[in-house]
Design an enzyme around this catalytic site. Structure first.
Site, PDB file in Angstrom:
ATOM      1  N   GLU A 228       1.189  32.821  42.785  1.00 26.87           N
ATOM      2  CA  GLU A 228      -0.053  32.227  42.266  1.00 26.87           C
ATOM      3  C   GLU A 228      -1.177  32.100  43.291  1.00 26.87           C
ATOM      4  O   GLU A 228      -1.699  30.999  43.512  1.00 26.87           O
ATOM      5  CB  GLU A 228       0.267  30.863  41.646  1.00 26.87           C
ATOM      6  CG  GLU A 228       1.357  30.951  40.586  1.00 26.87           C
ATOM      7  CD  GLU A 228       1.731  29.607  39.973  1.00 26.87           C
ATOM      8  OE1 GLU A 228       1.312  28.567  40.498  1.00 26.87           O
ATOM      9  OE2 GLU A 228       2.451  29.609  38.961  1.00 26.87           O
TER      10      GLU A 228
ATOM     11  N   GLU B 281       8.460  35.149  33.854  1.00 25.74           N
ATOM     12  CA  GLU B 281       8.727  33.761  33.459  1.00 25.74           C
ATOM     13  C   GLU B 281       8.362  33.520  32.000  1.00 25.74           C
ATOM     14  O   GLU B 281       7.802  32.478  31.653  1.00 25.74           O
ATOM     15  CB  GLU B 281       7.935  32.797  34.353  1.00 25.74           C
ATOM     16  CG  GLU B 281       8.189  32.978  35.833  1.00 25.74           C
ATOM     17  CD  GLU B 281       7.445  31.982  36.716  1.00 25.74           C
ATOM     18  OE1 GLU B 281       6.921  30.984  36.200  1.00 25.74           O
ATOM     19  OE2 GLU B 281       7.390  32.218  37.943  1.00 25.74           O
TER      20      GLU B 281
HETATM   21  C1  XIL Z   1       8.631  25.083  37.507  1.00 16.76           C
HETATM   22  C2  XIL Z   1      10.078  24.667  37.312  1.00 16.76           C
HETATM   23  O1  XIL Z   1      10.592  25.155  36.106  1.00 16.76           O
HETATM   24  C3  XIL Z   1      10.187  23.185  37.420  1.00 16.76           C
HETATM   25  O2  XIL Z   1      11.521  22.761  37.279  1.00 16.76           O
HETATM   26  C4  XIL Z   1       9.605  22.777  38.762  1.00 16.76           C
HETATM   27  O3  XIL Z   1       9.705  21.465  39.007  1.00 16.76           O
HETATM   28  C5  XIL Z   1       8.151  23.191  38.850  1.00 16.76           C
HETATM   29  O4  XIL Z   1       8.092  24.564  38.693  1.00 16.76           O
HETATM   30  N1  XIL Z   1       5.291  28.918  37.538  1.00 16.76           N
HETATM   31  C6  XIL Z   1       6.260  29.171  38.475  1.00 16.76           C
HETATM   32  C7  XIL Z   1       7.522  28.406  38.438  1.00 16.76           C
HETATM   33  O5  XIL Z   1       6.116  30.099  39.268  1.00 16.76           O
HETATM   34  O6  XIL Z   1       8.060  28.210  39.712  1.00 16.76           O
HETATM   35  C8  XIL Z   1       7.336  27.079  37.745  1.00 16.76           C
HETATM   36  O7  XIL Z   1       8.605  26.472  37.614  1.00 16.76           O
HETATM   37  C9  XIL Z   1       6.684  27.265  36.406  1.00 16.76           C
HETATM   38  C10 XIL Z   1       5.320  27.863  36.573  1.00 16.76           C
END
Ligand code: XIL
Length: 356
Positions: free
Chosen positions: A156, A262
């Site tokens: 990001e 994701e």
């Molecule tokens: C989220 C996780 O699912 C949570 O458990 C954590 O506390 C915060 O992060 N983008 C990403 C992931 O790249 O790492 C994130 O995951 C969700 C958004």
């Protein structure tokens, strides 16, 4: 009497809707084949250590997925202790689980703007800071070298409005060179993992996508070992499925492997949205199908993996109370009991079509 009338009214409007509106949502399918069995590319999921002690979760993971991404276990917030030492216990457990079950392991992530740990922030000397940065990346990527198929090296980096890049501790100290530096260090520590730049909202925000692609292009031109593009694909059920194929095609234009990294589709909707739940799940399925179809249409060599961010709805970060999630959200492909939802069936249908 008035009750009977109003009930008729409700029923009548339901029938009228069914006749001329969108088709009613299909009931959740009884049998959907294992996702990984129908897909000609790796199908992944985010998992976390707690699930490894839950036989039902493990069974669902092993039946459907060929790749796993640790949720938090390889993130700096878990690995880096306050005194600057490292804790690899969670990461090792997931890496061992992956190895024992012949699952591909995707590392997530080495550097993320969101962290500003004291162990780094208190280091004011630039040379010492650079050593600490190198030491962290080298230790983490090095420990899992030979075990991770790929790594999200930087997560990001682009500002949400697409106007340049996010501010963060890493950028404060190195300028935007923090990105290239992380890739070079990861490459040295792990010569074989495919190194990814991972970002979200690339499908819905064209300006953000353009900035992201300019960043990728600049890094490639400078010989930075960036080898893959991760598009998180966190979607909302009320988005148009039509944005997905052109966005994924554009992300693929440098010929790099693509990771839908994701995927989830929130069913929450906006305030005052009265869309019935089955219709939300139907539209969610359409979006998942469109994403899978767009991914399946990529050249095979560019299909790194198609990953969802969690297995069952109740596993999702969007439903977790401790993350201020909403328990009524239904973002994933399997319901709370692990049954395949219309979105899982849509994935199977889309991948079938994409195979042509
Ligand atoms: C989220 C996780 O699912 C949570 O458990 C954590 O506390 C915060 O992060 N983008 C990403 C992931 O790249 O790492 C994130 O995951 C969700 C958004």
């Amino acid at each position: 009497m008035s009750e009977a009338l109003s009930r008729r009214g409700v029923l009548g409007s339901g029938l009228a809707l069914a006749a001329c509106g969108p088709k009613p949502a299909p009931a959740a399918p009884v049998a959907v084949p294992p996702l990984k069995a129908v897909a000609p590319f790796p199908v992944g999921s985010e998992i976390e250590v707690a699930q490894l002690d839950e036989p039902a979760a493990v069974a669902l993971i092993l039946r459907n997925f060929s790749q796993v991404t640790p949720n938090i276990e390889l993130k700096m917030e878990k690995i880096l202790r306050e005194d600057g030492s490292f804790d690899f216990s969670g990461g090792d457990r997931i890496a061992d689980f992956a190895r024992a079950n012949r699952l591909r392991l995707h590392g997530h992530n080495l550097i993320w703007y969101t962290y500003r740990p004291d162990a780094f922030a208190r280091v004011t000397d630039p040379a010492a800071f650079a050593r600490a940065y190198a030491n962290y990346i080298t230790a983490v990527a090095g420990r899992y070298s030979g075990r991770c198929v790929g790594w999200d090296v930087v997560n990001e980096p682009v500002a949400e409005d697409g106007e340049g890049y996010r501010d963060c501790l890493w950028r404060e100290r190195f300028g935007m060179d923090y990105v290239a530096r992380a890739f070079h260090l990861a490459r040295e520590a792990d010569p074989h993992a495919i190194l990814f730049l991972n970002e979200y909202n690339l499908e819905s925000l064209p300006k953000k996508r353009a900035t992201f692609m300019r960043l990728v292009e600049g890094l490639l031109k400078r010989g930075v070992p960036l080898q893959g593009i991760g598009t998180q694909t966190h979607l909302s059920y009320d988005q148009s499925p039509e944005i997905l194929a052109p966005a994924i095609r554009e992300l693929a234009r440098f010929g790099l492997p693509i990771h839908v990294s994701e995927l989830d589709v929130t069913t929450r909707g906006k305030r005052l949205d009265v869309t019935p739940a089955p219709e939300r799940l139907r539209r969610q399925a359409v979006l998942v199908g469109a994403a899978a179809e767009a991914f399946a249409a990529l050249p095979h060599a560019q299909q790194y993996a198609f990953s969802t961010w969690g297995v069952r709805d109740r596993d999702s970060w969007l439903t977790k109370p401790e993350l201020k999630g909403d328990r009524s959200d239904r973002p994933l492909l399997f319901d709370d009991a692990g049954r395949p939802k219309p979105a899982a069936a849509a994935f199977v249908r889309a991948v079938g079509r994409g195979r042509g």
